[in-house]
Scaffold this motif. Structure first.
Motif, PDB file in Angstrom:
ATOM      1  N   GLU A  22       0.836  -1.207   0.000  1.00  0.00           N
ATOM      2  CA  GLU A  22       0.000   0.000   0.000  1.00  0.00           C
ATOM      3  C   GLU A  22       0.868   1.254   0.000  1.00  0.00           C
ATOM      4  O   GLU A  22       0.591   2.215  -0.724  1.00  0.00           O
ATOM      5  N   VAL A  23       1.934   1.234   0.806  1.00  0.00           N
ATOM      6  CA  VAL A  23       2.827   2.390   0.854  1.00  0.00           C
ATOM      7  C   VAL A  23       3.508   2.591  -0.500  1.00  0.00           C
ATOM      8  O   VAL A  23       3.654   3.725  -0.969  1.00  0.00           O
ATOM      9  N   PHE A  24       3.896   1.489  -1.132  1.00  0.00           N
ATOM     10  CA  PHE A  24       4.571   1.604  -2.416  1.00  0.00           C
ATOM     11  C   PHE A  24       3.637   2.195  -3.474  1.00  0.00           C
ATOM     12  O   PHE A  24       4.050   3.062  -4.263  1.00  0.00           O
ATOM     13  N   GLU A  25       2.390   1.769  -3.504  1.00  0.00           N
ATOM     14  CA  GLU A  25       1.425   2.342  -4.451  1.00  0.00           C
ATOM     15  C   GLU A  25       1.188   3.816  -4.158  1.00  0.00           C
ATOM     16  O   GLU A  25       1.027   4.627  -5.075  1.00  0.00           O
ATOM     17  N   ARG A  26       1.204   4.170  -2.886  1.00  0.00           N
ATOM     18  CA  ARG A  26       1.066   5.578  -2.495  1.00  0.00           C
ATOM     19  C   ARG A  26       2.252   6.386  -3.029  1.00  0.00           C
ATOM     20  O   ARG A  26       2.085   7.508  -3.522  1.00  0.00           O
ATOM     21  N   TRP A  27       3.440   5.803  -2.941  1.00  0.00           N
ATOM     22  CA  TRP A  27       4.627   6.482  -3.444  1.00  0.00           C
ATOM     23  C   TRP A  27       4.560   6.659  -4.960  1.00  0.00           C
ATOM     24  O   TRP A  27       4.924   7.713  -5.483  1.00  0.00           O
ATOM     25  N   LEU A  28       4.121   5.646  -5.686  1.00  0.00           N
ATOM     26  CA  LEU A  28       4.052   5.750  -7.139  1.00  0.00           C
ATOM     27  C   LEU A  28       3.134   6.889  -7.587  1.00  0.00           C
ATOM     28  O   LEU A  28       3.302   7.426  -8.685  1.00  0.00           O
ATOM     29  N   ALA A  29       2.186   7.249  -6.737  1.00  0.00           N
ATOM     30  CA  ALA A  29       1.278   8.357  -7.050  1.00  0.00           C
ATOM     31  C   ALA A  29       1.809   9.701  -6.566  1.00  0.00           C
ATOM     32  O   ALA A  29       1.196  10.741  -6.825  1.00  0.00           O
ATOM     33  N   HIS A  30       2.955   9.704  -5.906  1.00  0.00           N
ATOM     34  CA  HIS A  30       3.525  10.914  -5.337  1.00  0.00           C
ATOM     35  C   HIS A  30       4.059  11.831  -6.444  1.00  0.00           C
ATOM     36  O   HIS A  30       4.600  11.349  -7.448  1.00  0.00           O
ATOM     37  N   PRO A  31       3.944  13.145  -6.303  1.00  0.00           N
ATOM     38  CA  PRO A  31       4.452  14.065  -7.336  1.00  0.00           C
ATOM     39  C   PRO A  31       5.933  13.894  -7.646  1.00  0.00           C
ATOM     40  O   PRO A  31       6.354  14.051  -8.798  1.00  0.00           O
ATOM     41  N   VAL A  32       6.741  13.580  -6.647  1.00  0.00           N
ATOM     42  CA  VAL A  32       8.173  13.404  -6.893  1.00  0.00           C
ATOM     43  C   VAL A  32       8.427  12.167  -7.747  1.00  0.00           C
ATOM     44  O   VAL A  32       9.269  12.176  -8.649  1.00  0.00           O
ATOM     45  N   ALA A  33       7.687  11.098  -7.481  1.00  0.00           N
ATOM     46  CA  ALA A  33       7.815   9.902  -8.309  1.00  0.00           C
ATOM     47  C   ALA A  33       7.416  10.209  -9.747  1.00  0.00           C
ATOM     48  O   ALA A  33       8.100   9.811 -10.700  1.00  0.00           O
ATOM     49  N   HIS A  34       6.338  10.933  -9.924  1.00  0.00           N
ATOM     50  CA  HIS A  34       5.903  11.303 -11.275  1.00  0.00           C
ATOM     51  C   HIS A  34       6.952  12.163 -11.978  1.00  0.00           C
ATOM     52  O   HIS A  34       7.137  12.073 -13.192  1.00  0.00           O
ATOM     53  N   LYS A  35       7.662  12.962 -11.205  1.00  0.00           N
ATOM     54  CA  LYS A  35       8.652  13.860 -11.801  1.00  0.00           C
ATOM     55  C   LYS A  35       9.860  13.109 -12.338  1.00  0.00           C
ATOM     56  O   LYS A  35      10.422  13.475 -13.379  1.00  0.00           O
ATOM     57  N   TYR A  36      10.282  12.049 -11.636  1.00  0.00           N
ATOM     58  CA  TYR A  36      11.545  11.397 -11.979  1.00  0.00           C
ATOM     59  C   TYR A  36      11.401   9.988 -12.553  1.00  0.00           C
ATOM     60  O   TYR A  36      12.396   9.414 -12.997  1.00  0.00           O
ATOM     61  N   HIS A  37      10.214   9.429 -12.563  1.00  0.00           N
ATOM     62  CA  HIS A  37      10.048   8.070 -13.065  1.00  0.00           C
ATOM     63  C   HIS A  37       9.859   8.054 -14.579  1.00  0.00           C
ATOM     64  O   HIS A  37       8.843   7.620 -15.096  1.00  0.00           O
ATOM     65  N   CYS A  38      10.879   8.497 -15.291  1.00  0.00           N
ATOM     66  CA  CYS A  38      10.854   8.399 -16.746  1.00  0.00           C
ATOM     67  C   CYS A  38      11.438   7.047 -17.155  1.00  0.00           C
ATOM     68  O   CYS A  38      12.019   6.326 -16.332  1.00  0.00           O
TER      69      CYS A  38
END
Length: 377
Positions: A327-343
């Motif tokens: 659950e925490v990992f899915e929460r992280w994947l939705a985090h703005p920082v993850a969206h910024k760097y997960h290219c």
């Protein structure tokens, strides 16, 4: 086969189970395959470059019961690796007996790979009864000689330590590495590149080879905690240090370049040339795609707090007392920082930057809007 049982292949340059690339390229998404556990905040050293130094204490708190932690790990069907870190995990016999050994037994029963991060300065007897169950024994090596170790390892120590004591620990670390390597333990020595270490990286590489280590990891200096005030290499200096190492490396010693601060979407030809050299032209050389926040989370066994990494500045994402790690990992994947760097660039084998590297060297880059300018065969 039990539902969790996995076939365990030998760790080689062709198979690094901590690398985020495999899951992302095969599944088309990131999955939680790795958990890092901070099992102590005690350490017998106070290294000037320590990225968790401000968290070190004189006395540990009361840890979460190990059975509770194992139950949380048991919920992660995708789990492939467990990393054990600190502090110095081996400093307390109680931590070894009540936390580390149960974690290793659990991992062995599930076919999960394990790594323990140790400075290897304690008597060899402290490792002998259980070390054969560890897949990777990870150490730091950033020294030319005992004088370097004395200055660096006790740079933030509040108590007076004699050079003779430091020299003894330094020699013990090297001898322990030789002995354990001869016994078949996979010892992986990490060096960080800084204005001090870069000129001597080939000498350090040679010593690491002489210690019998299976792998030499090379990383940037992470500007966190004790290391915040240290000088960093420029990208040009870092590039030159890597090229110098590759030009003079021992061909049988695996070099792993972690959190490499160069990318296939660079407009500089020398970056693209280096990327191709690492991924195509060199044997026994790899660049690990950053696991922090892509397939790994860190858990503090005292507080239960879950973070992206034990030395980042992303706020706490959850707590294992109330949240499952998936659950925490899915929460992280939705985090703005993850969206910024997960290219992600399939053709160039790149999953984007480490967060600290991006913030340090590429604050103006919008990674998700960039495209790889090189294709790897």
């Amino acid at each position: 086969m039990e539902k969790y049982e996995m076939e365990k292949c030998r760790i080689t340059p062709d198979w690094d189970p901590w690398d985020a690339w495999y899951t992302r390229s095969e599944k088309g998404k990131y999955e939680l395959t790795s958990v890092e556990l901070t099992v102590t905040n005690l350490c017998n050293l106070r290294c000037e470059h320590c990225a968790v130094g401000e968290q070190l204490v004189e006395k540990d708190g009361i840890p979460i019961p190990i059975d509770f932690i194992l139950n949380r790990l048991d919920e992660i069907e995708t789990l492939q690796t467990i990393s054990i870190t600190g502090g110095e995990p081996i400093l307390s016999p109680k931590v070894v007996k009540e936390t580390i050994i149960p974690l290793l037994k659990y991992a062995k029963s599930r076919g999960i790979y394990t790594q323990i991060n140790s400075n290897l300065t304690l008597p060899l007897s402290r490792y002998e009864d259980w070390i054969e169950d560890v897949d990777v024994l990870h150490i730091s090596y950033n020294y030319r000689h005992a004088e370097d170790f004395y200055r660096m390892a006790f740079g933030n120590f509040r108590k007076e330590v004699s050079f003779e004591v430091a020299k003894s620990l330094f020699e013990r670390m090297k001898e322990n590495a030789r002995t354990l390597s001869k016994a078949g333990i996979f010892v992986s020595a990490e060096s960080f590149l800084s204005p001090f270490t870069a000129p001597y990286i080939v000498d350090m590489h040679q010593t690491i080879q002489e210690m019998g280590c299976k792998r030499h990891e090379v990383h940037p200096l992470y500007p966190s905690d004790f290391a915040k005030g240290m000088s960093l290499l420029t990208l040009q200096e870092y590039r030159e240090a890597i090229i110098h190492l590759l030009d003079h490396r021992h061909p049988d010693l695996w070099i792993l370049l972690g959190t490499l601060p160069f990318f296939p979407c660079s407009n500089q030809d020398e970056d693209l040339t280096l990327w191709k050299r690492i991924f195509v032209d060199e044997s026994n050389v790899t660049a690990r795609q950053d696991p922090d926040g892509r397939n790994r989370l860190n858990v503090n066994v005292f507080t239960g707090d879950v973070v992206v990494t034990d030395f980042g500045d992303i706020p706490v994402l959850g707590n294992i007392y109330k949240d499952s790690l998936t659950e925490v990992f899915e929460r992280w994947l939705a985090h703005p920082v993850a969206h910024k760097y997960h290219c992600y660039c399939q053709q160039a084998r790149c999953t984007g930057p480490n967060i600290l590297v991006a913030q340090t060297y590429y604050p103006d880059w919008v990674f998700k809007e960039r495209k790889a300018l090189i294709t790897l065969d």
